[in-house]
Scaffold this motif. Sequence first.
Motif, mmCIF file in Angstrom:
data_model
loop_
_atom_site.group_PDB
_atom_site.id
_atom_site.type_symbol
_atom_site.label_atom_id
_atom_site.label_comp_id
_atom_site.label_asym_id
_atom_site.label_seq_id
_atom_site.Cartn_x
_atom_site.Cartn_y
_atom_site.Cartn_z
ATOM 1 N N SER A 61 58.850 90.761 4.711
ATOM 2 C CA SER A 61 58.685 90.292 3.327
ATOM 3 C C SER A 61 59.172 91.328 2.327
ATOM 4 O O SER A 61 59.552 90.981 1.211
ATOM 5 C CB SER A 61 57.217 89.978 3.044
ATOM 6 O OG SER A 61 56.773 88.911 3.838
ATOM 7 N N GLU A 62 59.157 92.597 2.709
ATOM 8 C CA GLU A 62 59.555 93.649 1.777
ATOM 9 C C GLU A 62 61.044 93.616 1.447
ATOM 10 O O GLU A 62 61.476 94.236 0.486
ATOM 11 C CB GLU A 62 59.156 95.029 2.314
ATOM 12 C CG GLU A 62 59.987 95.534 3.469
ATOM 13 C CD GLU A 62 59.524 95.057 4.836
ATOM 14 O OE1 GLU A 62 59.984 95.648 5.838
ATOM 15 O OE2 GLU A 62 58.738 94.109 4.939
ATOM 16 N N LEU A 116 48.822 92.762 0.750
ATOM 17 C CA LEU A 116 49.234 92.343 2.080
ATOM 18 C C LEU A 116 50.645 91.767 2.025
ATOM 19 O O LEU A 116 50.911 90.839 1.261
ATOM 20 C CB LEU A 116 48.270 91.285 2.629
ATOM 21 C CG LEU A 116 48.624 90.675 3.977
ATOM 22 C CD1 LEU A 116 48.568 91.744 5.074
ATOM 23 C CD2 LEU A 116 47.680 89.537 4.311
ATOM 24 N N LEU A 117 51.530 92.339 2.816
ATOM 25 C CA LEU A 117 52.870 91.796 3.016
ATOM 26 C C LEU A 117 53.120 91.707 4.515
ATOM 27 O O LEU A 117 52.800 92.639 5.255
ATOM 28 C CB LEU A 117 53.942 92.712 2.411
ATOM 29 C CG LEU A 117 54.101 92.734 0.906
ATOM 30 C CD1 LEU A 117 55.195 93.719 0.515
ATOM 31 C CD2 LEU A 117 54.430 91.359 0.367
ATOM 32 N N GLY A 133 59.255 99.292 -2.464
ATOM 33 C CA GLY A 133 59.054 100.736 -2.324
ATOM 34 C C GLY A 133 58.510 101.351 -3.607
ATOM 35 O O GLY A 133 57.583 102.167 -3.578
ATOM 36 N N ASP A 134 59.069 100.948 -4.754
ATOM 37 C CA ASP A 134 58.601 101.469 -6.034
ATOM 38 C C ASP A 134 57.195 100.973 -6.374
ATOM 39 O O ASP A 134 56.388 101.713 -6.938
ATOM 40 C CB ASP A 134 59.577 101.124 -7.153
ATOM 41 C CG ASP A 134 60.855 101.954 -7.086
ATOM 42 O OD1 ASP A 134 60.915 102.919 -6.280
ATOM 43 O OD2 ASP A 134 61.797 101.633 -7.830
ATOM 44 N N LEU A 135 56.893 99.715 -6.041
ATOM 45 C CA LEU A 135 55.527 99.212 -6.247
ATOM 46 C C LEU A 135 54.527 100.012 -5.432
ATOM 47 O O LEU A 135 53.455 100.383 -5.924
ATOM 48 C CB LEU A 135 55.444 97.727 -5.892
ATOM 49 C CG LEU A 135 56.012 96.759 -6.919
ATOM 50 C CD1 LEU A 135 56.181 95.368 -6.306
ATOM 51 C CD2 LEU A 135 55.133 96.698 -8.154
ATOM 52 N N ASN A 136 54.873 100.295 -4.181
ATOM 53 C CA ASN A 136 53.994 101.127 -3.354
ATOM 54 C C ASN A 136 53.823 102.513 -3.967
ATOM 55 O O ASN A 136 52.719 103.061 -3.981
ATOM 56 C CB ASN A 136 54.545 101.254 -1.923
ATOM 57 C CG ASN A 136 54.261 100.042 -1.089
ATOM 58 O OD1 ASN A 136 53.213 99.410 -1.204
ATOM 59 N ND2 ASN A 136 55.205 99.689 -0.222
ATOM 60 N N ALA A 174 54.979 91.999 -8.083
ATOM 61 C CA ALA A 174 54.406 92.860 -9.128
ATOM 62 C C ALA A 174 53.038 92.334 -9.556
ATOM 63 O O ALA A 174 52.101 93.117 -9.743
ATOM 64 C CB ALA A 174 55.344 92.937 -10.323
ATOM 65 N N TYR A 175 52.908 91.038 -9.690
ATOM 66 C CA TYR A 175 51.633 90.433 -10.067
ATOM 67 C C TYR A 175 50.577 90.732 -9.003
ATOM 68 O O TYR A 175 49.448 91.088 -9.315
ATOM 69 C CB TYR A 175 51.831 88.927 -10.255
ATOM 70 C CG TYR A 175 50.606 88.197 -10.743
ATOM 71 C CD1 TYR A 175 50.073 88.453 -12.003
ATOM 72 C CD2 TYR A 175 49.988 87.240 -9.954
ATOM 73 C CE1 TYR A 175 48.951 87.771 -12.459
ATOM 74 C CE2 TYR A 175 48.871 86.555 -10.401
ATOM 75 C CZ TYR A 175 48.355 86.832 -11.651
ATOM 76 O OH TYR A 175 47.243 86.161 -12.097
ATOM 77 N N MET A 176 50.950 90.627 -7.730
ATOM 78 C CA MET A 176 50.022 90.924 -6.646
ATOM 79 C C MET A 176 49.587 92.399 -6.688
ATOM 80 O O MET A 176 48.404 92.704 -6.590
ATOM 81 C CB MET A 176 50.651 90.623 -5.283
ATOM 82 C CG MET A 176 49.733 90.991 -4.112
ATOM 83 S SD MET A 176 50.466 90.751 -2.497
ATOM 84 C CE MET A 176 51.641 92.092 -2.415
#
Length: 181
Positions: free
Chosen positions: A22-23, A17-18, A54-57, A7-9
Amino acid sequence: NLRLLYAYMYAQPGKKLLFMGSEFGQWAEWSHESSLEWHLVDYPLHKGLQCLVGDLNGRYREFPALHQLDNATEGFEWIDGSDADNSVLTFLRKSKHEQELIAVVCNFTPLVRENYRVGVPREGFWEEILNTDATVYGGSGQGNFGGRETSPIPYHGRNWSVNLTLPPLGAVFLRHREKAV
């Protein structure tokens, strides 16, 4: 910790970048010699992390304040970057349109922080659009029940503030609305 880190990223300016795997919290480092450890999403914490990414995206695409001014100083503003005693960082992300703001509050301790006051630039309702401690992500469910109404209590050099519950090792994203919906 990983939910907070992601979330911070996503809240910071710059591109995201992941690495593959990592997801969902793959244990082994990604290798072109083997397939991803997809079986891990059968476990609730890995599935929760996959849901969070997914929600962050989705939030990143949906809210211009999180991506529109990634390379401009106008897209980022500290609310408070010096609360070392509580290990909390608060900042605003902004879009090209003045009315679009996201307040980001990150608690870098394993303690729930009740009644944590954050200064905000506008009166109204601050809707919680993401909480990394939601149970669907594998968290404990601490949060702000959809958001908080401002109080006319000056804080952090601003005329308005919100009184929040900060989840442990968590981040909350809040967007401004004129009133609760």
